[in-house]
Each structure stands twice: as structure tokens, then as C-alpha cells.
Scaffold this active site. Structure first.
Site, PDB file in Angstrom:
ATOM      1  N   LYS A 240       0.647   2.433   5.506  1.00  0.00           N
ATOM      2  CA  LYS A 240       1.112   1.063   5.306  1.00  0.00           C
ATOM      3  C   LYS A 240       1.941   0.528   6.467  1.00  0.00           C
ATOM      4  O   LYS A 240       2.393   1.266   7.335  1.00  0.00           O
ATOM      5  CB  LYS A 240       1.835   0.945   3.958  1.00  0.00           C
ATOM      6  CG  LYS A 240       0.792   0.823   2.833  1.00  0.00           C
ATOM      7  CD  LYS A 240       1.364   0.546   1.482  1.00  0.00           C
ATOM      8  CE  LYS A 240       0.195   0.406   0.487  1.00  0.00           C
ATOM      9  NZ  LYS A 240       0.636   0.484  -0.904  1.00  0.00           N
ATOM     10  N   ARG A 275      -0.926   8.399  -3.726  1.00  0.00           N
ATOM     11  CA  ARG A 275      -2.211   7.731  -3.476  1.00  0.00           C
ATOM     12  C   ARG A 275      -2.409   7.661  -1.968  1.00  0.00           C
ATOM     13  O   ARG A 275      -1.619   7.016  -1.279  1.00  0.00           O
ATOM     14  CB  ARG A 275      -2.180   6.335  -4.102  1.00  0.00           C
ATOM     15  CG  ARG A 275      -3.465   5.558  -3.986  1.00  0.00           C
ATOM     16  CD  ARG A 275      -3.305   4.186  -4.625  1.00  0.00           C
ATOM     17  NE  ARG A 275      -4.519   3.411  -4.532  1.00  0.00           N
ATOM     18  CZ  ARG A 275      -4.890   2.715  -3.471  1.00  0.00           C
ATOM     19  NH1 ARG A 275      -4.124   2.686  -2.399  1.00  0.00           N
ATOM     20  NH2 ARG A 275      -6.024   2.043  -3.475  1.00  0.00           N
TER      21      ARG A 275
HETATM   22  N1  HH2 Z   1      -1.892   0.113  -2.631  1.00  0.00           N
HETATM   23  C1  HH2 Z   1      -3.055  -0.529  -2.367  1.00  0.00           C
HETATM   24  C2  HH2 Z   1      -4.021  -0.692  -3.364  1.00  0.00           C
HETATM   25  N2  HH2 Z   1      -3.821  -0.200  -4.602  1.00  0.00           N
HETATM   26  N3  HH2 Z   1      -2.447   0.945  -6.155  1.00  0.00           N
HETATM   27  C3  HH2 Z   1      -1.292   1.566  -6.454  1.00  0.00           C
HETATM   28  N4  HH2 Z   1      -1.076   2.045  -7.686  1.00  0.00           N
HETATM   29  N5  HH2 Z   1      -0.306   1.728  -5.515  1.00  0.00           N
HETATM   30  C4  HH2 Z   1      -0.444   1.263  -4.242  1.00  0.00           C
HETATM   31  O1  HH2 Z   1       0.505   1.414  -3.427  1.00  0.00           O
HETATM   32  C5  HH2 Z   1      -1.666   0.600  -3.890  1.00  0.00           C
HETATM   33  C6  HH2 Z   1      -2.660   0.435  -4.899  1.00  0.00           C
HETATM   34  C7  HH2 Z   1      -3.298  -1.027  -0.978  1.00  0.00           C
HETATM   35  O2  HH2 Z   1      -3.913  -0.061  -0.180  1.00  0.00           O
HETATM   36  P1  HH2 Z   1      -5.489   0.032   0.106  1.00  0.00           P
HETATM   37  O3  HH2 Z   1      -6.264   0.289  -1.131  1.00  0.00           O
HETATM   38  O4  HH2 Z   1      -5.738   1.005   1.193  1.00  0.00           O
HETATM   39  O5  HH2 Z   1      -5.835  -1.387   0.737  1.00  0.00           O
HETATM   40  P2  HH2 Z   1      -6.471  -2.724   0.194  1.00  0.00           P
HETATM   41  O6  HH2 Z   1      -5.640  -3.311  -0.875  1.00  0.00           O
HETATM   42  O7  HH2 Z   1      -6.498  -3.591   1.447  1.00  0.00           O
HETATM   43  O8  HH2 Z   1      -7.855  -2.384  -0.304  1.00  0.00           O
END
Ligand code: HH2
Length: 297
Positions: A240, A275
Site C-alpha cells: 500500500k 491479506r
Molecule cells: N484492501 C484492498 C481490497 N480489499 N479487503 C480487506 N478486508 N482489507 C483490505 O485492506 C483490503 C481489502 C485493496 O487492495 P487490492 O485488492 O490489492 O487493490 P484494489 O482495491 O485496487 O483491487
């Protein structure tokens, strides 16, 4: 006795019942990220084709993932493009169905804020719902989760899907952790009102969601206040923005060492689920840190 004292003496949950099985929290749980999106901030577009997503998920399991989190809608920090349920279903359902068929021993989570998408993913075997809105955005979602008896991850955020990853709602007073703890308490209350059993709820402070880096860092430092709510705690720090700001690494893929540092700190402060995109690094680092902390940090 005040609430804070009562909370701090509450026994820590040793298990997390999800649909059809119980996950032990006797060692860190690694949640592998499977983004079936064209626009995720660090791996957008790489696994959009179902075959690519499934091959990637199999690699994550081989590297030590305990749970796979499949998401079809991005919440990227630059402002995400909201998608309708039909498109999200088209992305997510074939991948969840195939993962459950191929690896029935691995629980699959669906990362969605929509009851309709959750219901379809549960129909093809998902065991967990990960709602980044903490049951704020779709009032039908909690009853769907309750009826299916799934595990739920309730993350703190503010705003809608398109702006929760920005700073639009990053407005806190002197005690950001206190505000997040209060809002997570409301998420639990919404779940319980919808029939979700308290023991099925995992809480997540929502690192980087409606939070500047200073807010995310304060929450990690003060994580025991989230743990004191009495639910297992998940953190999503992987690759992040705050890690980029601290290390100077611009490309998200290059942030694995910083991610590891943040995860180990969170483990020491009471997080039990992590995660991540880079499963091997998290598995090794957190298993070793867990042992070195005496297995009961
Ligand atoms: N972060 C993201 C998405 N889902 N769910 C939980 N429970 N906690 C988190 O910190 C979290 C989440 C964002 O990361 P990522 O899936 O890599 O990116 P994007 O939202 O751009 O798909």
C-alpha cells in the site's frame, strides 16, 4: 468496570468459524489476494482472464495461503471505477466456482459490497464474505451472510466504492483509532442486527481506506484497541501507499520488504489474519515472527 477494562480482559478468540469449517488462529492466517479486475492498484489486468486468476490462486496456495480472497471490483487510491453487479458477477463467479471445484480444501472469500454478488458466490461455494464497507453500503448483505452461515470480514472505510480509497473522507479529530473503533462497533451491530453470529466476524481497520499514511500508521501502532473489540483482526497492508511513502519505492510490486515489516508489527500488536499479494514472503516472515514472539503475541 469500564468498557475498556472489560474489553481488555475478554479472551482472544482461538478459532474463526467460516462456512462448513473452522479456521484455527493458533498461527497466522495468510489470505492470498486474487484480483479479477482490470484496474487494481498493484496488479490490475494481470489476472482478469479466469484461467490466469486460477493459475495465480494455485500458486498462492502452493506458497502457503490459508484462504483466497477473490475480488472483481477495485477500490484503487486514484479513484476506482464502480461496476454494476452484472459485470462483477461475470468476473467473480466463474473463478470462485472453479477454485472451489479444484481445491475444495481451501476456503474461498468473495471481496464484494453487494448482496447479489455475495449470494451468487455463496451459491458456488464461497465460505467467507469480505465487505470493505463493513455492512454500510448494502443492507441486504448481512442477512445473506447470516442465512448462509459464512465467515465475514468487516473492514472500516468511509464513502462509496469509488472514493473510499482516496482522502475525500480522511477527516478525523485527535483520536483516529477511537473513531475507527467506534465505527467498527457499528459494523458489528449491523451484522448482529442482520443475524450474523458474533463469532463469525473478523474486523479490519481498513489500512489506506479514507486514511492518510499518518492515520494508517497510528492504527497499526494502536491495533490492540481494535483487538479489544473481541474479534479476530485482519490487516491489509500489502504493497500500500504508506509503504511507498516510507520507503520511496514507487512501484507497488517493489514494496514486499516494507509490507513484511508492517505485517510483523501488526502481528506483534495482535493481528491474526494478513491479506497479501506476496504469499511466500508473508508465510515465512509471519511464521518465524510468530514463533519468535512465543506463539502468543
Ligand atoms: N484492501 C484492498 C481490497 N480489499 N479487503 C480487506 N478486508 N482489507 C483490505 O485492506 C483490503 C481489502 C485493496 O487492495 P487490492 O485488492 O490489492 O487493490 P484494489 O482495491 O485496487 O483491487
Amino acid at each position: 468496570m469500564g468498557d475498556a477494562v472489560a474489553a481488555s480482559t475478554r479472551p482472544r478468540p482461538a478459532e474463526w468459524p467460516v462456512r462448513g469449517r473452522v479456521l484455527s488462529l493458533a498461527r497466522p492466517i495468510i489470505v492470498g489476494i486474487v484480483n479479477v479486475t482490470p484496474d487494481s492498484f498493484s496488479d490490475g489486468g494481470r489476472y482478469l482472464a479466469p484461467d490466469a486468476a486460477i493459475a495465480h490462486a494455485e500458486t498462492l496456495v502452493a506458497e502457503g495461503a490459508d484462504l483466497l480472497d477473490v475480488g472483481g471490483e477495485s477500490t484503487r487510491p486514484q479513484g476506482a471505477l464502480p461496476i454494476d453487479a452484472a459485470e462483477e458477477l461475470r468476473r467473480v463467479v466463474p473463478v470462485v466456482r472453479d477454485l472451489v471445484r479444484r481445491m475444495p480444501e481451501v476456503p474461498v472469500s468473495v471481496d464484494t459490497v453487494k448482496a447479489e454478488v455475495a449470494r451468487a458466490a455463496l451459491d458456488v461455494g464461497a465460505a467467507v464474505v469480505n465487505d470493505v464497507s463493513g455492512f454500510r453500503l448494502d443492507p441486504a448483505l448481512a442477512p445473506v451472510c447470516a442465512q448462509a452461515g459464512v465467515g465475514v470480514i468487516l473492514m472500516h472505510s468511509r464513502g462509496g466504492v469509488s472514493d473510499m480509497g482516496t482522502y475525500a473522507h480522511a477527516t478525523y479529530g485527535a483520536d483516529v483509532t477511537g473513531e475507527v473503533v467506534d465505527e467498527l462497533g457499528l459494523a458489528v451491530a449491523r451484522g448482529e442486527a442482520g443475524g450474523v453470529a458474533a463469532e463469525r466476524i473478523v474486523l479490519d481497520p481498513g489500512i489506506g481506506f479514507a486514511k492518510r499514511s499518518e492515520h494508517s500508521l497510528r492504527l497499526l501502532a494502536e491495533l490492540p484497541r481494535v483487538v479489544a473489540l473481541g474479534h479476530p483482526v485482519l490487516v491489509g497492508v500489502s504493497r500500500k501507499r504508506f509503504i511507498g511513502e516510507l520507503t520511496g519505492v514507487k512501484e507497488p510490486e517493489g514494496r514486499v520488504f516494507g509490507t513484511t515489516g508492517a505485517n510483523v508489527a501488526a502481528l506483534a500488536r495482535g493481528a491474526r489474519l494478513f491479506r497479501v499479494h506476496d504469499v511466500r514472503a508473508a508465510r515465512h516472515a509471519l511464521d518465524v515472527a510468530w514463533a519468535a514472539l512465543g506463539g502468543a503475541a
